[in-house]
Design a protein around this motif. Structure first.
Motif, PDB file in Angstrom:
ATOM      1  N   THR A 108       4.475  10.175  -8.032  1.00 21.00           N
ATOM      2  CA  THR A 108       3.728   8.928  -8.299  1.00 21.00           C
ATOM      3  C   THR A 108       3.619   8.394  -6.916  1.00 21.00           C
ATOM      4  OG1 THR A 108       5.880   7.987  -8.758  1.00 21.00           O
ATOM      5  CG2 THR A 108       4.666   8.700 -10.880  1.00 21.00           C
ATOM      6  N   GLY A 109       4.161   8.769  -5.718  1.00 21.82           N
ATOM      7  CA  GLY A 109       3.719   8.268  -4.686  1.00 21.82           C
ATOM      8  C   GLY A 109       4.817   8.733  -3.696  1.00 21.82           C
ATOM      9  N   THR A 110       4.916   7.949  -2.460  1.00 24.70           N
ATOM     10  CA  THR A 110       5.884   8.062  -1.490  1.00 24.70           C
ATOM     11  C   THR A 110       7.263   7.590  -2.060  1.00 24.70           C
ATOM     12  OG1 THR A 110       4.348   7.705   0.244  1.00 24.70           O
ATOM     13  CG2 THR A 110       6.763   7.273   0.665  1.00 24.70           C
ATOM     14  N   THR A 111       8.650   8.628  -1.715  1.00 20.95           N
ATOM     15  CA  THR A 111       9.738   8.215  -2.634  1.00 20.95           C
ATOM     16  C   THR A 111      10.243   6.886  -1.553  1.00 20.95           C
ATOM     17  OG1 THR A 111      10.757   9.849  -1.224  1.00 20.95           O
ATOM     18  CG2 THR A 111      10.372  10.435  -3.702  1.00 20.95           C
ATOM     19  N   ALA A 112      10.790   5.982  -2.016  1.00 21.18           N
ATOM     20  CA  ALA A 112      11.437   4.949  -1.479  1.00 21.18           C
ATOM     21  C   ALA A 112      12.281   4.233  -2.122  1.00 21.18           C
ATOM     22  CB  ALA A 112      10.230   4.007  -1.015  1.00 21.18           C
ATOM     23  N   HIS A 113      13.368   3.548  -1.373  1.00 22.51           N
ATOM     24  CA  HIS A 113      14.372   2.618  -2.074  1.00 22.51           C
ATOM     25  C   HIS A 113      13.888   1.269  -2.460  1.00 22.51           C
ATOM     26  CE1 HIS A 113      18.358   1.125  -2.742  1.00 22.51           C
ATOM     27  NE2 HIS A 113      18.289   0.145  -1.947  1.00 22.51           N
ATOM     28  N   GLY A 114      14.231   0.955  -3.503  1.00 19.07           N
ATOM     29  CA  GLY A 114      14.036  -0.335  -3.987  1.00 19.07           C
ATOM     30  C   GLY A 114      12.668  -0.887  -4.413  1.00 19.07           C
ATOM     31  N   HIS A 115      11.754  -0.115  -4.301  1.00 18.69           N
ATOM     32  CA  HIS A 115      10.080  -0.643  -4.996  1.00 18.69           C
ATOM     33  C   HIS A 115       9.628   0.610  -5.540  1.00 18.69           C
ATOM     34  CE1 HIS A 115       7.877   1.179  -1.621  1.00 18.69           C
ATOM     35  NE2 HIS A 115       9.011   0.758  -0.786  1.00 18.69           N
ATOM     36  N   GLU A 116       8.789   0.237  -6.347  1.00 20.48           N
ATOM     37  CA  GLU A 116       7.730   1.234  -7.233  1.00 20.48           C
ATOM     38  C   GLU A 116       7.097   2.086  -6.179  1.00 20.48           C
ATOM     39  OE1 GLU A 116       7.258   1.852 -10.396  1.00 20.48           O
ATOM     40  OE2 GLU A 116       8.989   0.463 -10.786  1.00 20.48           O
ATOM     41  N   PRO A 117       7.098   3.259  -6.390  1.00 21.73           N
ATOM     42  CA  PRO A 117       6.317   4.193  -5.316  1.00 21.73           C
ATOM     43  C   PRO A 117       4.830   3.984  -5.587  1.00 21.73           C
ATOM     44  CG  PRO A 117       7.097   5.368  -7.312  1.00 21.73           C
ATOM     45  CD  PRO A 117       7.788   4.097  -7.449  1.00 21.73           C
ATOM     46  N   ARG A 118       4.185   4.414  -4.524  1.00 21.04           N
ATOM     47  CA  ARG A 118       2.833   4.198  -4.250  1.00 21.04           C
ATOM     48  C   ARG A 118       2.285   5.418  -3.152  1.00 21.04           C
ATOM     49  NH1 ARG A 118       1.968  -1.571  -1.874  1.00 21.04           N
ATOM     50  NH2 ARG A 118       2.574  -1.198   0.371  1.00 21.04           N
ATOM     51  N   TYR A 119       1.091   5.854  -3.178  1.00 21.75           N
ATOM     52  CA  TYR A 119       0.746   6.749  -2.314  1.00 21.75           C
ATOM     53  C   TYR A 119      -0.053   6.090  -1.109  1.00 21.75           C
ATOM     54  CZ  TYR A 119       0.950  11.107  -5.232  1.00 21.75           C
ATOM     55  OH  TYR A 119       1.590  12.063  -5.587  1.00 21.75           O
ATOM     56  N   ASP A 120       0.359   6.624   0.001  1.00 18.19           N
ATOM     57  CA  ASP A 120      -0.258   6.267   1.022  1.00 18.19           C
ATOM     58  C   ASP A 120      -0.782   7.645   1.623  1.00 18.19           C
ATOM     59  OD1 ASP A 120       0.426   3.854   1.196  1.00 18.19           O
ATOM     60  OD2 ASP A 120       2.503   4.130   2.473  1.00 18.19           O
ATOM     61  N   TYR A 121      -2.134   7.561   2.137  1.00 20.28           N
ATOM     62  CA  TYR A 121      -2.901   8.623   2.678  1.00 20.28           C
ATOM     63  C   TYR A 121      -1.916   9.576   3.645  1.00 20.28           C
ATOM     64  CZ  TYR A 121      -5.192  11.907   5.511  1.00 20.28           C
ATOM     65  OH  TYR A 121      -6.127  13.147   6.015  1.00 20.28           O
ATOM     66  N   PHE A 122      -1.922  10.832   3.400  1.00 27.35           N
ATOM     67  CA  PHE A 122      -1.241  11.973   4.361  1.00 27.35           C
ATOM     68  C   PHE A 122      -2.036  13.032   4.355  1.00 27.35           C
ATOM     69  CE2 PHE A 122       2.146  14.058   6.416  1.00 27.35           C
ATOM     70  CZ  PHE A 122       2.804  13.320   7.165  1.00 27.35           C
ATOM     71  N   LYS A 123      -2.088  13.442   5.543  1.00 29.26           N
ATOM     72  CA  LYS A 123      -2.794  14.946   5.680  1.00 29.26           C
ATOM     73  C   LYS A 123      -1.929  16.012   4.760  1.00 29.26           C
ATOM     74  CE  LYS A 123      -0.674  15.587  10.137  1.00 29.26           C
ATOM     75  NZ  LYS A 123       0.164  16.490   9.946  1.00 29.26           N
ATOM     76  N   PRO A 124      -2.542  17.068   4.351  1.00 24.57           N
ATOM     77  CA  PRO A 124      -2.025  18.071   3.624  1.00 24.57           C
ATOM     78  C   PRO A 124      -0.960  18.925   4.282  1.00 24.57           C
ATOM     79  CG  PRO A 124      -4.233  18.948   4.401  1.00 24.57           C
ATOM     80  CD  PRO A 124      -3.766  17.603   4.750  1.00 24.57           C
ATOM     81  N   THR A 125      -0.483  18.775   5.400  1.00 23.81           N
ATOM     82  CA  THR A 125       0.690  19.255   6.019  1.00 23.81           C
ATOM     83  C   THR A 125       1.592  18.206   6.673  1.00 23.81           C
ATOM     84  OG1 THR A 125      -0.432  19.857   8.165  1.00 23.81           O
ATOM     85  CG2 THR A 125      -0.575  21.734   6.310  1.00 23.81           C
ATOM     86  N   GLY A 126       2.822  18.816   6.844  1.00 23.22           N
ATOM     87  CA  GLY A 126       3.780  17.941   7.373  1.00 23.22           C
ATOM     88  C   GLY A 126       4.887  18.491   7.832  1.00 23.22           C
ATOM     89  N   LYS A 127       5.866  17.728   8.434  1.00 22.90           N
ATOM     90  CA  LYS A 127       7.280  18.218   8.915  1.00 22.90           C
ATOM     91  C   LYS A 127       8.130  17.973   7.683  1.00 22.90           C
ATOM     92  CE  LYS A 127       6.583  17.904  13.811  1.00 22.90           C
ATOM     93  NZ  LYS A 127       6.974  17.235  15.293  1.00 22.90           N
ATOM     94  N   ILE A 128       9.103  19.011   7.691  1.00 22.16           N
ATOM     95  CA  ILE A 128      10.360  18.903   6.619  1.00 22.16           C
ATOM     96  C   ILE A 128      11.340  18.261   7.331  1.00 22.16           C
ATOM     97  CG2 ILE A 128      11.782  20.166   4.943  1.00 22.16           C
ATOM     98  CD1 ILE A 128       9.162  21.950   4.549  1.00 22.16           C
TER      99      ILE A 128
END
Ligand code: MG
Length: 264
Positions: free
Chosen positions: A213-233
């Protein structure tokens, strides 16, 4: 630009926009049933299963990021200072990221929680696997220790508790096998395909194709921020000496949707 997506709308967005974004590319690849011209899958050699005591072997087409022997592959990672000793990789100041970027993938990770166990809740053996650095599959010592459900080991942090608690005791190596489908965005940075996780821990399914449902985060509801289709792990350093061994990855191609929609 921050994008909000309501959970109820995700399915519709996926069906409508996802079909446009992915289906268009796949439409020409529809085949008649039993079509002999349909390309066969690549032949690979399977790996072997890992156990608490012994690491297994990766399948033949895997990219090995961290081995289970004395070969130092830590050059595949960058960022924090970690200790490498006899096949074991351990945080020692800061999280690390893969040098290479990945998109849709299957990731295998093995780790062991500190022993003797110290601390409790989120302070007990906390680490994590963060795809693109923002979508976390939690690593925690949840063996006979409690925390909030969507933050225990195997949780998609802040979103989905694992289906079961299948943790091994501290000190014993455990495995994650994670299938990650990255969120996709259109030119206006709207989500066209929410991300998804399927996760096996110690061979047991604990996340069944859950939709981010979006970026995982502590303490608030998740939401999406734009991110390109690849990234580092990223492997998280949360201040606990979680030990890692054998990490391998397989890149996945685009999803193929419904193979024979007409059923003929
Ligand atoms: Mg964590």
């Amino acid at each position: 630009m921050r994008i909000r997506i309501k959970r109820a709308a995700l399915g519709i967005a996926f069906a409508a926009v996802g079909a446009a974004a992915w289906g268009a590319g796949q439409a020409e690849q529809r085949w008649k049933v039993h079509d002999m011209k349909r390309p066969r899958p690549q032949v690979i050699t399977p790996g072997t299963f890992s156990s608490a005591e012994k690491a297994g072997m990766p399948p033949s087409d895997a990219i090995v990021l961290l081995g289970n022997d004395k070969e130092d592959l830590t050059g595949n990672f960058t960022g924090g200072k970690w200790i490498f000793d006899n096949g074991i990789y351990m945080p020692n100041g800061g999280s690390v990221d893969t040098k290479e970027e990945f998109g849709d993938c299957q990731l295998h990770v093995e780790w062991a929680e500190p022993t003797p166990a110290t601390g409790t809740s989120q302070g007990r053996g906390n680490s994590g696997i963060l795809f693109f650095g923002i979508y976390e599959v939690q690593v925690l010592d949840s063996y006979k220790d409690e925390t909030y459900a969507d933050g225990q080991c195997g949780a998609i942090y802040g979103q989905y508790p694992p289906l079961v608690n299948v943790n091994r005791p501290p000190g014993e190596f455990q495995t994650y096998d994670i299938v990650f489908r990255a969120p996709l965005f259109d030119d206006q940075k709207h989500v066209t395909r929410p991300g998804r996780f399927t996760v096996f821990q110690n061979g047991v399914v604990i996340q069944d194709s859950v939709q981010l449902t979006g970026t995982t985060a502590h303490g608030h509801e998740p939401r999406y921020d734009y991110f390109k289709p690849t990234g580092k792990i990223q492997i998280q350093d949360h201040g606990n000496k979680v030990r890692y061994r054998q990490i391998w990855i397989r890149k996945l191609g685009p999803e193929v949707g419904v193979a024979n929609p007409s059923g003929d």
